[in-house]
Design a protein around this motif. Structure first.
Motif, mmCIF file in Angstrom:
data_model
loop_
_atom_site.group_PDB
_atom_site.id
_atom_site.type_symbol
_atom_site.label_atom_id
_atom_site.label_comp_id
_atom_site.label_asym_id
_atom_site.label_seq_id
_atom_site.Cartn_x
_atom_site.Cartn_y
_atom_site.Cartn_z
ATOM 1 N N ALA A 290 6.002 28.584 -0.852
ATOM 2 C CA ALA A 290 5.113 29.751 -0.924
ATOM 3 C C ALA A 290 5.792 30.967 -1.542
ATOM 4 C CB ALA A 290 4.597 30.096 0.466
ATOM 5 N N THR A 291 7.113 31.007 -1.547
ATOM 6 C CA THR A 291 7.810 32.152 -2.142
ATOM 7 C C THR A 291 7.778 32.117 -3.671
ATOM 8 O OG1 THR A 291 10.003 31.079 -2.280
ATOM 9 C CG2 THR A 291 9.412 32.161 -0.190
ATOM 10 N N GLY A 292 7.621 30.925 -4.238
ATOM 11 C CA GLY A 292 7.696 30.784 -5.687
ATOM 12 C C GLY A 292 9.105 30.905 -6.233
ATOM 13 N N ALA A 293 10.092 30.987 -5.366
ATOM 14 C CA ALA A 293 11.485 31.155 -5.810
ATOM 15 C C ALA A 293 11.981 29.902 -6.525
ATOM 16 C CB ALA A 293 12.375 31.459 -4.617
ATOM 17 N N GLN A 294 12.686 30.109 -7.609
ATOM 18 C CA GLN A 294 13.312 29.003 -8.328
ATOM 19 C C GLN A 294 14.762 28.797 -7.908
ATOM 20 O OE1 GLN A 294 11.608 26.821 -10.502
ATOM 21 N NE2 GLN A 294 10.034 27.923 -9.325
ATOM 22 N N ARG A 295 15.294 29.779 -7.188
ATOM 23 C CA ARG A 295 16.659 29.674 -6.659
ATOM 24 C C ARG A 295 16.595 29.857 -5.148
ATOM 25 N NH1 ARG A 295 21.643 33.906 -7.931
ATOM 26 N NH2 ARG A 295 23.254 32.857 -6.686
ATOM 27 N N VAL A 296 17.213 28.930 -4.412
ATOM 28 C CA VAL A 296 17.184 28.960 -2.959
ATOM 29 C C VAL A 296 18.617 28.838 -2.438
ATOM 30 C CG1 VAL A 296 16.317 27.851 -0.860
ATOM 31 C CG2 VAL A 296 14.897 27.903 -2.926
ATOM 32 N N ILE A 297 18.965 29.730 -1.510
ATOM 33 C CA ILE A 297 20.292 29.715 -0.896
ATOM 34 C C ILE A 297 20.122 29.382 0.578
ATOM 35 C CG2 ILE A 297 22.381 31.032 -0.412
ATOM 36 C CD1 ILE A 297 21.658 32.806 -2.844
ATOM 37 N N VAL A 298 20.806 28.346 1.041
ATOM 38 C CA VAL A 298 20.680 27.863 2.419
ATOM 39 C C VAL A 298 21.856 28.384 3.235
ATOM 40 C CG1 VAL A 298 20.402 25.820 3.860
ATOM 41 C CG2 VAL A 298 19.558 25.786 1.506
ATOM 42 N N THR A 299 21.538 28.938 4.428
ATOM 43 C CA THR A 299 22.598 29.602 5.190
ATOM 44 C C THR A 299 23.137 28.808 6.366
ATOM 45 O OG1 THR A 299 20.940 30.761 6.526
ATOM 46 C CG2 THR A 299 21.816 31.922 4.597
ATOM 47 N N HIS A 300 22.306 28.136 7.156
ATOM 48 C CA HIS A 300 22.815 27.473 8.355
ATOM 49 C C HIS A 300 21.870 26.380 8.799
ATOM 50 C CE1 HIS A 300 20.192 30.705 9.741
ATOM 51 N NE2 HIS A 300 20.090 30.145 10.923
ATOM 52 N N GLY A 301 22.457 25.364 9.431
ATOM 53 C CA GLY A 301 21.679 24.209 9.868
ATOM 54 C C GLY A 301 22.100 22.975 9.099
ATOM 55 N N SER A 302 21.114 22.204 8.667
ATOM 56 C CA SER A 302 21.385 20.977 7.904
ATOM 57 C C SER A 302 21.546 21.327 6.426
ATOM 58 C CB SER A 302 20.252 19.969 8.106
ATOM 59 O OG SER A 302 20.094 19.655 9.470
ATOM 60 N N VAL A 303 22.592 22.070 6.127
ATOM 61 C CA VAL A 303 22.748 22.680 4.803
ATOM 62 C C VAL A 303 22.865 21.643 3.684
ATOM 63 C CG1 VAL A 303 24.163 24.215 3.391
ATOM 64 C CG2 VAL A 303 23.707 24.781 5.795
ATOM 65 N N PRO A 304 23.776 20.661 3.771
ATOM 66 C CA PRO A 304 23.909 19.715 2.649
ATOM 67 C C PRO A 304 22.617 18.950 2.363
ATOM 68 C CG PRO A 304 25.789 19.532 4.132
ATOM 69 C CD PRO A 304 24.767 20.381 4.829
ATOM 70 N N VAL A 305 21.906 18.548 3.406
ATOM 71 C CA VAL A 305 20.650 17.815 3.214
ATOM 72 C C VAL A 305 19.629 18.683 2.491
ATOM 73 C CG1 VAL A 305 18.694 16.733 4.391
ATOM 74 C CG2 VAL A 305 21.025 16.340 5.213
ATOM 75 N N MET A 306 19.501 19.929 2.939
ATOM 76 C CA MET A 306 18.526 20.827 2.330
ATOM 77 C C MET A 306 18.872 21.119 0.879
ATOM 78 S SD MET A 306 15.865 22.197 4.049
ATOM 79 C CE MET A 306 15.756 23.948 3.704
ATOM 80 N N VAL A 307 20.137 21.395 0.612
ATOM 81 C CA VAL A 307 20.548 21.711 -0.756
ATOM 82 C C VAL A 307 20.276 20.522 -1.668
ATOM 83 C CG1 VAL A 307 22.533 22.187 -2.237
ATOM 84 C CG2 VAL A 307 22.228 23.475 -0.106
ATOM 85 N N ARG A 308 20.633 19.332 -1.216
ATOM 86 C CA ARG A 308 20.418 18.137 -2.042
ATOM 87 C C ARG A 308 18.929 17.905 -2.288
ATOM 88 N NH1 ARG A 308 22.965 14.908 0.859
ATOM 89 N NH2 ARG A 308 21.285 13.794 1.949
ATOM 90 N N TYR A 309 18.122 18.014 -1.236
ATOM 91 C CA TYR A 309 16.687 17.765 -1.383
ATOM 92 C C TYR A 309 16.048 18.785 -2.322
ATOM 93 C CZ TYR A 309 11.769 17.100 -0.315
ATOM 94 O OH TYR A 309 10.427 16.867 -0.427
ATOM 95 N N LEU A 310 16.367 20.059 -2.146
ATOM 96 C CA LEU A 310 15.772 21.087 -2.996
ATOM 97 C C LEU A 310 16.205 20.926 -4.453
ATOM 98 C CD1 LEU A 310 16.145 24.156 -0.601
ATOM 99 C CD2 LEU A 310 14.039 22.910 -1.142
ATOM 100 N N THR A 311 17.448 20.505 -4.646
ATOM 101 C CA THR A 311 17.929 20.252 -6.012
ATOM 102 C C THR A 311 17.136 19.112 -6.646
ATOM 103 O OG1 THR A 311 20.156 21.027 -5.445
ATOM 104 C CG2 THR A 311 19.938 19.652 -7.410
ATOM 105 N N GLU A 312 16.862 18.083 -5.856
ATOM 106 C CA GLU A 312 16.072 16.951 -6.360
ATOM 107 C C GLU A 312 14.642 17.359 -6.711
ATOM 108 O OE1 GLU A 312 16.445 14.214 -3.163
ATOM 109 O OE2 GLU A 312 18.434 13.481 -3.785
ATOM 110 N N GLN A 313 14.172 18.444 -6.083
ATOM 111 C CA GLN A 313 12.826 18.950 -6.380
ATOM 112 C C GLN A 313 12.809 19.885 -7.590
ATOM 113 O OE1 GLN A 313 10.477 17.368 -4.495
ATOM 114 N NE2 GLN A 313 12.393 16.460 -3.738
ATOM 115 N N GLY A 314 13.958 20.042 -8.237
ATOM 116 C CA GLY A 314 14.021 20.845 -9.453
ATOM 117 C C GLY A 314 14.380 22.306 -9.242
ATOM 118 N N LEU A 315 14.757 22.676 -8.010
ATOM 119 C CA LEU A 315 15.153 24.056 -7.749
ATOM 120 C C LEU A 315 16.657 24.225 -7.909
ATOM 121 C CD1 LEU A 315 13.020 24.785 -4.542
ATOM 122 C CD2 LEU A 315 12.471 25.366 -6.913
ATOM 123 N N GLN A 316 17.077 25.438 -8.148
ATOM 124 C CA GLN A 316 18.498 25.761 -8.148
ATOM 125 C C GLN A 316 18.873 26.070 -6.706
ATOM 126 O OE1 GLN A 316 19.644 29.087 -10.618
ATOM 127 N NE2 GLN A 316 21.678 29.243 -9.683
#
Length: 347
Positions: A290-316
């Motif tokens: 909903a943010t429309g952001a093309q770049r997402v920075i993950v701070t805490h929690g399941s960080v590696p999983v989130m970063v990998r998944y979002l990257t696979e979705q085409g986000l930075q």
């Protein structure tokens, strides 16, 4: 183009604005997303927070140099436009929107998108860069509707009343306890809260949040009421001598971690209720989208999983290493204040 938020040893820093967001070391100027202990700490020179957070912040941190801002109102600080927007996490929780040099960044703190009658609902904020938590950033975490959850809690309490046992439910004193209280049926029996919970109840009520009548255990005149009460306390109290006065009680823990049954067994709880003030996996994905952001920075929690998944979705996607503790930190952080102001000696 320079980043609007960078990582420093003190916390997340906005260079053009010369202030921090939820810093974990003492700084001169701090913008606070909410009053949980891992995001709001003592020792800063100047605090900025949402207006509705004032009561809970002062209850938890005491006297401070606090400036408040209504949701959606903008201020300009060193050329950076700053505004706060509802995060839906707890009372007064806010996302921090920063605009400067043609960029818009949003630091969300902790948030949830599910309905919650105790705080203002999450508001998606369009931005170029979104800083997100990922406390429950795994696909296994999916919350049920509150109607189903509270029906289950009320049924458990009712069964315990018939059996002559107190119903002790452990949850964090700020946010979780009030959300729990807002959904239970007070006609079942009296509601007793720990001394760490009641001051926060007062802060919620002062902001117009409706909660059922509660009392401290030392206020109970008829000891028979202890056997049919719902008792809301922090996790540390449930493992202390404070529990003795309730006798053979049924115990439960309310947390998103109860989605994994092994956590309930390891904690020794009779019941586990899946109640979280954080977004589940679908909620995280919905909020980020909903943010429309093309770049997402993950701070805490399941960080590696989130970063990998979002990257696979085409986000930075990338990560900031922080000292935020997600859904677990409040149990530890509340250990000291859990000594109730009403004396707290075990009966």
């Amino acid at each position: 183009m320079a980043d609007l938020v960078v990582h420093r040893p003190e916390g997340l820093y906005c260079p053009p604005g010369d202030f921090y967001i939820d810093p974990w070391r003492p700084v001169d100027r701090a913008v606070i997303t909410h009053a949980h202990a891992d995001h709001a700490r003592v020792g800063h020179g100047h605090y900025l927070a949402a207006a509705s957070a004032e009561g809970v912040l002062r209850t938890r941190l005491g006297d401070m140099n606090l400036q408040t801002l209504p949701y959606g109102e903008r201020i300009l600080h060193n050329g950076v436009a700053v505004s706060l927007h509802p995060a839906g996490h707890v009372l007064g929780s806010a996302q921090v929107r920063l605009e400067h040099g043609g960029q818009v960044w949003v630091a969300s703190g902790d948030y949830k998108v599910a309905p919650d009658r105790t705080c203002t609902p999450f508001e998606p904020v369009r931005c170029d860069v979104f800083i997100t938590e990922s406390t429950f950033g795994l696909p296994i975490y999916r919350w049920c509707d509150d109607s189903e959850l509270f029906a289950d809690i009320n049924a458990w309490w009712s069964r315990n009343v018939l059996a002559g046992r107190a119903s002790v439910i452990a949850c964090y004193s700020f946010g979780k306890a009030q959300r729990l209280l807002s959904g239970v049926d007070p006609s079942i029996g009296p509601i007793i809260v720990h001394g760490a919970v009641e001051p926060l109840n007062r802060a919620y009520r002062a902001e117009g949040v409706e909660l059922p009548a509660t009392q401290l255990v030392t206020d109970v005149k008829d000891k028979a009421d202890l056997k049919r009460a719902l008792v809301v306390c922090p996790p540390s109290a449930a493992a202390s001598t404070w529990m003795r006065r309730f006798g053979d009680a049924s115990t439960a823990f309310a947390s998103g971690w109860m989605q994994v049954r092994g956590n309930r067994r390891r904690g020794g709880w009779d019941r586990g209720f899946v109640l979280s003030d954080h977004a589940d996996w679908p909620g995280l994905m919905r909020a980020i989208g909903a943010t429309g952001a093309q770049r997402v920075i993950v701070t805490h929690g399941s960080v590696p999983v989130m970063v990998r998944y979002l990257t696979e979705q085409g986000l930075q996607a990338e990560a900031f290493e922080t000292e935020y503790g997600g859904d677990a930190v409040e149990g530890d952080a509340q250990a000291a204040p859990d000594v109730p102001p009403d004396g707290g000696a075990a009966a």
